[in-house]
Design an enzyme around this catalytic site. Sequence first.
Site, PDB file in Angstrom:
ATOM      1  N   GLY A 205      51.399  27.313  27.406  1.00 53.65           N
ATOM      2  CA  GLY A 205      50.079  27.864  27.684  1.00 53.65           C
ATOM      3  C   GLY A 205      49.939  28.246  29.147  1.00 53.65           C
ATOM      4  O   GLY A 205      50.922  28.550  29.831  1.00 53.65           O
ATOM      5  N   SER A 206      48.715  28.212  29.624  1.00 51.71           N
ATOM      6  CA  SER A 206      48.414  28.732  30.953  1.00 51.71           C
ATOM      7  C   SER A 206      48.824  27.773  32.063  1.00 51.71           C
ATOM      8  O   SER A 206      48.923  26.556  31.862  1.00 51.71           O
ATOM      9  CB  SER A 206      46.915  29.011  31.072  1.00 51.71           C
ATOM     10  OG  SER A 206      46.180  27.800  31.133  1.00 51.71           O
ATOM     11  N   ALA A 207      49.016  28.339  33.251  1.00 51.62           N
ATOM     12  CA  ALA A 207      49.349  27.517  34.412  1.00 51.62           C
ATOM     13  C   ALA A 207      48.205  26.589  34.772  1.00 51.62           C
ATOM     14  O   ALA A 207      48.431  25.456  35.217  1.00 51.62           O
ATOM     15  CB  ALA A 207      49.698  28.417  35.592  1.00 51.62           C
ATOM     16  N   GLY A 210      48.432  23.666  32.544  1.00 53.03           N
ATOM     17  CA  GLY A 210      49.588  22.859  32.937  1.00 53.03           C
ATOM     18  C   GLY A 210      49.300  22.008  34.162  1.00 53.03           C
ATOM     19  O   GLY A 210      49.695  20.836  34.227  1.00 53.03           O
ATOM     20  N   GLU A 228      55.704  24.799  29.394  1.00 53.70           N
ATOM     21  CA  GLU A 228      56.098  26.212  29.466  1.00 53.70           C
ATOM     22  C   GLU A 228      54.843  27.002  29.805  1.00 53.70           C
ATOM     23  O   GLU A 228      53.958  27.187  28.965  1.00 53.70           O
ATOM     24  CB  GLU A 228      56.695  26.682  28.141  1.00 53.70           C
ATOM     25  CG  GLU A 228      57.151  28.130  28.187  1.00 53.70           C
ATOM     26  CD  GLU A 228      57.653  28.642  26.847  1.00 53.70           C
ATOM     27  OE1 GLU A 228      57.707  29.871  26.699  1.00 53.70           O
ATOM     28  OE2 GLU A 228      57.967  27.830  25.967  1.00 53.70           O
ATOM     29  N   CYS A 261      54.208  35.570  28.320  1.00 51.83           N
ATOM     30  CA  CYS A 261      54.273  34.930  29.635  1.00 51.83           C
ATOM     31  C   CYS A 261      55.325  35.575  30.523  1.00 51.83           C
ATOM     32  O   CYS A 261      55.268  35.447  31.743  1.00 51.83           O
ATOM     33  CB  CYS A 261      54.541  33.438  29.480  1.00 51.83           C
ATOM     34  SG  CYS A 261      56.044  33.035  28.565  1.00 51.83           S
TER      35      CYS A 261
END
Length: 467
Positions: A205-207, A210, A228, A261
């Site tokens: 998913g998104s930074a 994360g 990831e 991504c």
Amino acid sequence: MMLRSIDPATQDIVWEGPALDPAGCEAAITRARAAFPGWAATALDARIAIVRRYADALKADAEDMARTISRETGKLLWESRGEVAAMIGKVEISITAQAERAGTKDQAMPFGRAVLRHRPHGVMVVLGPYNFPGHLPNGHIVPALLAGNVIIFKPSEEAPATAERMLAAWRTAGLPEDVLQVAQGGREIGAALLAADIDGLLFTGSAGAGAHFRRLFVDRPGVILALELGGNNSLIAWDGEPDAIASLVAHSAFITTGQRCSCARRLIVPQGAAGDATVEAIVALAARLPIAAWDEDGEAFMGPLVSARAADGARAALDGLLAAGARPLLGPSALEGRNSAFMAPVVLETTGISTPDNEIFAPVLQIRRVADFDAAIAEANATAFGLSAGLISADPALWDRFSAHIRAGVVNWNRPTTGAASSIPFGGLGSSGNHRPSAYYAADYSAFPAASFEASAVEAMAVPGLS
């Protein structure tokens, strides 16, 4: 609470069903914890047999699975068929990777032997994305099950029906019920699962998410994190025939409507006539890319974004770039006869402008012009992300310089930045994640190594200083 998924192209309801509640999350964890010892003790050959039957079940359901993915995400059917094929292919790749990277090794020693074994962590939570709702969580689930873990899979709330079809395939394969459970729901269900007694989080998913998870688990070192995340990816187009370059850029920046991504977000070209010609060819090609719903007749390159909400978020980010001084070379423009989930390619000139180091998860490409190749590499590395990068050039010496100095985990030459395979590592540096998750190296985080010195007999050892 009821959960439903919507076809972004038609607004039709694809799936509707109950979402879990926090009490249900706790019960799911309890069932998974009880199932873990038996699954971990199951012989590897038996686990492999079930995983292979899962691949067979996917093959039997391939077309309906592809149509479900397209209906939930808006992806064109040719893309969804490719996603299902990647899910099937992941099985044999994971079996090979498990044997190579997480198998057992035995070495004779004077006292007996040294043995390396790999052991499963326990209860793993998989949080899946919406852009590849089958392939990306599948890349966590298959290796983790092969290693002997049990899994609670919370799919994206945008793609619950895809997860249900995956679960049905596992049931057909004979996987015990509590070894893999699907927890449907929104963000609050993910939060409830992560607050529970788990041993690992496997996330795509998104930074931003994360970074939140890193903070959340900073005092829980026993929980393995495989993240990831996204990328503000760069593509340097330095030399070549402009139309050929444009085709590679289109596949880098606009494939899957920019919802990968690994999509190129920043295109770096040389100042001067060659760079101008490249940009003109890209704009001309992007303006002609056919856009359609997944089930329309004829061929198309792009569909809608996953939802009108996602498209509105991308448009808000675009407005920010334009307010900062970005100059539109193509778009943004509305698509006649299409709802607001559809978005045409956008190309912006951002040379000399300070722009946020963010990933816009949409078909948006920023152009940066530089004076020389050293400046191109510096511009490409000017990001906290490090997922993918690419060079378009016929000069092998430039490729050698680029590949030696670029800071990214996926680095391609004269190929789209989105080119990747499950048979090699995938993942990035910095804000792009860790552990190279979901591809060949997934075997590494699915089990921990246990190293042993072993002697079959109890024998006295000499103690220095004592007779």
